[in-house]
Scaffold this motif. Sequence first.
Motif, PDB file in Angstrom:
ATOM      1  N   ALA A   1      -1.773   3.277  -2.473  1.00  0.00           N
ATOM      2  CA  ALA A   1      -3.041   3.662  -1.852  1.00  0.00           C
ATOM      3  C   ALA A   1      -3.543   5.005  -2.388  1.00  0.00           C
ATOM      4  CB  ALA A   1      -2.891   3.733  -0.334  1.00  0.00           C
TER       5      ALA A   1
ATOM      6  N   LEU B   1       0.810  -1.228   0.000  1.00  0.00           N
ATOM      7  CA  LEU B   1       0.000   0.000   0.000  1.00  0.00           C
ATOM      8  C   LEU B   1       0.838   1.271   0.000  1.00  0.00           C
ATOM      9  CD1 LEU B   1      -2.864  -0.847   2.507  1.00  0.00           C
ATOM     10  CD2 LEU B   1      -3.041  -0.537   0.054  1.00  0.00           C
TER      11      LEU B   1
ATOM     12  N   LEU C   1      -8.466  -1.348  -4.866  1.00  0.00           N
ATOM     13  CA  LEU C   1      -7.032  -1.573  -4.756  1.00  0.00           C
ATOM     14  C   LEU C   1      -6.558  -2.719  -5.642  1.00  0.00           C
ATOM     15  CD1 LEU C   1      -4.535  -0.527  -3.315  1.00  0.00           C
ATOM     16  CD2 LEU C   1      -5.019  -2.126  -1.483  1.00  0.00           C
TER      17      LEU C   1
END
Length: 117
Positions: A64, A20, A74
């Motif tokens: 992210a 992320l 995502l």
Amino acid sequence: MRPYALTGGRTHYDGVEFDLVSLVTTVVPAEPADDPPPASAPLWAREPEHELILELCRTPLSVAEIASDLELPLGVVRVLLGDLLDHSLIQVRPPAPVAQFPSERVLKEVIDGIRAL
């Protein structure tokens, strides 16, 4: 339906694992060669989302942040990033290892020093 179409039905990228907080940067392409690509080379058609990622990542962005800016799940963003990485259009820097961060003791000393001011 749209995320499925964007990824060609793929649900994950088989290469690098995109954390992320990994930073993604667009790679500036070298000058194109005068020779056309070989006829056997498969053509790859970028989606508009690929172009948006390349535009966003002119300055480093985390995975992210890219997902948030594009308002895409995502998993879809990770597949799109994999496509761009496979074509050497982006560079991905993994997050710094935890060992490089200061210890809890050092952070407490800094807080105590700030309070003493």
